[in-house]
Design a protein around this motif. Sequence first.
Motif, mmCIF file in Angstrom:
data_model
loop_
_atom_site.group_PDB
_atom_site.id
_atom_site.type_symbol
_atom_site.label_atom_id
_atom_site.label_comp_id
_atom_site.label_asym_id
_atom_site.label_seq_id
_atom_site.Cartn_x
_atom_site.Cartn_y
_atom_site.Cartn_z
ATOM 1 N N SER A 188 0.806 -1.214 0.000
ATOM 2 C CA SER A 188 0.000 0.000 0.000
ATOM 3 C C SER A 188 0.842 1.268 0.000
ATOM 4 C CB SER A 188 -0.935 -0.003 1.215
ATOM 5 O OG SER A 188 -0.189 -0.145 2.411
ATOM 6 N N LYS A 189 2.148 1.149 0.249
ATOM 7 C CA LYS A 189 3.056 2.293 0.184
ATOM 8 C C LYS A 189 3.793 2.324 -1.153
ATOM 9 C CE LYS A 189 3.711 2.347 5.187
ATOM 10 N NZ LYS A 189 4.693 2.279 6.296
ATOM 11 N N ASN A 190 3.325 1.505 -2.104
ATOM 12 C CA ASN A 190 3.916 1.414 -3.437
ATOM 13 C C ASN A 190 5.332 0.860 -3.391
ATOM 14 O OD1 ASN A 190 3.505 1.640 -6.225
ATOM 15 N ND2 ASN A 190 4.612 3.585 -6.318
ATOM 16 N N GLU A 191 5.639 0.083 -2.373
ATOM 17 C CA GLU A 191 6.932 -0.572 -2.237
ATOM 18 C C GLU A 191 6.842 -1.961 -2.857
ATOM 19 O OE1 GLU A 191 10.507 -0.027 -1.648
ATOM 20 O OE2 GLU A 191 9.744 0.899 0.197
ATOM 21 N N LEU A 247 -2.472 -8.440 -1.212
ATOM 22 C CA LEU A 247 -2.628 -7.190 -0.480
ATOM 23 C C LEU A 247 -4.107 -7.026 -0.181
ATOM 24 C CD1 LEU A 247 -1.309 -4.598 0.618
ATOM 25 C CD2 LEU A 247 -1.737 -3.556 -1.618
ATOM 26 N N GLN A 248 -4.470 -7.225 1.076
ATOM 27 C CA GLN A 248 -5.879 -7.315 1.437
ATOM 28 C C GLN A 248 -6.513 -5.948 1.662
ATOM 29 O OE1 GLN A 248 -7.580 -9.888 1.063
ATOM 30 N NE2 GLN A 248 -9.525 -9.255 1.959
ATOM 31 N N ASP A 249 -5.788 -5.030 2.266
ATOM 32 C CA ASP A 249 -6.258 -3.657 2.432
ATOM 33 C C ASP A 249 -5.036 -2.777 2.634
ATOM 34 O OD1 ASP A 249 -5.516 -3.943 5.154
ATOM 35 O OD2 ASP A 249 -7.511 -4.704 5.644
ATOM 36 N N ASP A 250 -5.223 -1.573 3.138
ATOM 37 C CA ASP A 250 -4.117 -0.623 3.204
ATOM 38 C C ASP A 250 -3.010 -1.038 4.158
ATOM 39 O OD1 ASP A 250 -5.254 0.982 1.334
ATOM 40 O OD2 ASP A 250 -6.139 2.395 2.757
ATOM 41 N N ASN A 251 -3.281 -1.894 5.111
ATOM 42 C CA ASN A 251 -2.239 -2.224 6.074
ATOM 43 C C ASN A 251 -2.119 -3.720 6.359
ATOM 44 O OD1 ASN A 251 -4.580 -2.626 7.504
ATOM 45 N ND2 ASN A 251 -3.867 -1.593 9.369
ATOM 46 N N MET A 252 -2.583 -4.570 5.436
ATOM 47 C CA MET A 252 -2.544 -6.000 5.710
ATOM 48 C C MET A 252 -2.208 -6.797 4.448
ATOM 49 S SD MET A 252 -2.824 -8.175 8.206
ATOM 50 C CE MET A 252 -3.755 -7.248 9.438
ATOM 51 N N ALA A 267 -0.650 -16.515 6.841
ATOM 52 C CA ALA A 267 -0.172 -15.568 7.853
ATOM 53 C C ALA A 267 -0.714 -14.191 7.526
ATOM 54 C CB ALA A 267 1.356 -15.546 7.878
ATOM 55 N N LEU A 268 -1.024 -13.410 8.564
ATOM 56 C CA LEU A 268 -1.458 -12.034 8.410
ATOM 57 C C LEU A 268 -0.284 -11.119 8.767
ATOM 58 C CD1 LEU A 268 -4.972 -12.230 10.129
ATOM 59 C CD2 LEU A 268 -4.334 -12.765 7.760
ATOM 60 N N ILE A 269 0.132 -10.300 7.800
ATOM 61 C CA ILE A 269 1.298 -9.443 7.983
ATOM 62 C C ILE A 269 0.843 -7.989 7.954
ATOM 63 C CG2 ILE A 269 3.533 -8.767 7.042
ATOM 64 C CD1 ILE A 269 3.669 -11.582 5.796
ATOM 65 N N GLU A 270 1.061 -7.283 9.041
ATOM 66 C CA GLU A 270 0.642 -5.890 9.119
ATOM 67 C C GLU A 270 1.720 -4.977 8.548
ATOM 68 O OE1 GLU A 270 -1.036 -2.674 12.445
ATOM 69 O OE2 GLU A 270 -0.209 -4.617 13.065
ATOM 70 N N ILE A 271 1.300 -4.026 7.729
ATOM 71 C CA ILE A 271 2.213 -3.019 7.173
ATOM 72 C C ILE A 271 2.208 -1.823 8.118
ATOM 73 C CG2 ILE A 271 2.719 -1.564 5.198
ATOM 74 C CD1 ILE A 271 1.023 -3.522 3.509
ATOM 75 N N LEU A 272 3.332 -1.565 8.748
ATOM 76 C CA LEU A 272 3.410 -0.514 9.765
ATOM 77 C C LEU A 272 3.790 0.816 9.133
ATOM 78 C CD1 LEU A 272 5.291 -2.470 12.575
ATOM 79 C CD2 LEU A 272 2.824 -2.097 12.351
ATOM 80 N N ASP A 273 3.342 1.893 9.754
ATOM 81 C CA ASP A 273 3.764 3.224 9.323
ATOM 82 C C ASP A 273 5.220 3.435 9.692
ATOM 83 O OD1 ASP A 273 1.218 3.853 8.399
ATOM 84 O OD2 ASP A 273 0.567 4.596 10.374
ATOM 85 N N ASP A 274 5.904 4.263 8.902
ATOM 86 C CA ASP A 274 7.306 4.556 9.190
ATOM 87 C C ASP A 274 7.433 5.315 10.505
ATOM 88 O OD1 ASP A 274 8.074 3.368 6.847
ATOM 89 O OD2 ASP A 274 7.947 5.233 5.686
#
Length: 274
Positions: A188-191, A247-252, A267-274
Amino acid sequence: MYKLSPFVWKENDLYRMLVRAVNPSGDPTQKVARIFYGESKDGINFKMDDGPVIAPGIATISKDGVEDPTVVQTPHGYLVYYTGWNLTEQRGELLVSKGETIHSLEYTGEALISHEDYRNPKEATVAQLKNKRWALFFEFARDGHSKLGKATSDAPEGPWNIDEEFLKAREDSWDSYHLSTGPMLQDSKNETVMFYNGANSDAHWRIGWVTMDDNGHIKQRCEDPLITPAPNEGGDVDIAFAASAILQDDNMIWLYYSCEDTEPLRALIEILDD
């Protein structure tokens, strides 16, 4: 059957899966992999077809098994990359089937053949880079090690030109001996992120990650594994092996993987803010 290498993707509100299934047997000649298709509304409970959608023996190279599917959606349907195995010759090659639907797949040929420098290519990951080129990442064998290679093309069906060894083993690390491909996506961060599989000399496999630039070159690599299998009671297999990711939503991110070469997990992997 043992069930491993779950490739899951989402179309509209339906989750679809291709999975490698292998009948248990003490005789390697009777232990034959097939690829089955299933559908789910929640991404966990899949209704599977009774028979395989890709079976052994369509080509001589796949007479003893078909393994590790990867799906690429195109405007005309589906490309499925998978490995064909010939037990007699101890040889594997990356094959391709295509069809307007998963149930109309037809074998079209070899994507990568086995040769001295890149023996037994398998475990394909196919994705479009930000520079619009297509990349095919694959595992291959050399000098007793599993290594991770990269090929590129102008189109998702190839032809593929092998560029280089993509990712190298690190001394005194969890990924010091073997490497293999895992799924790739843009978060979701275009990475651009690839989850990869690494092992030590005892073939204890874990899941890690790398990030890439627009041209598919490595920017950052994890120090520690992201996923380690639970302690194994009494068995010799110690494997966690990534197969697909959504990529399920903006942070998962939902990461689908195999454990102990017997069962598919998520596995559920959370995308953390910087």
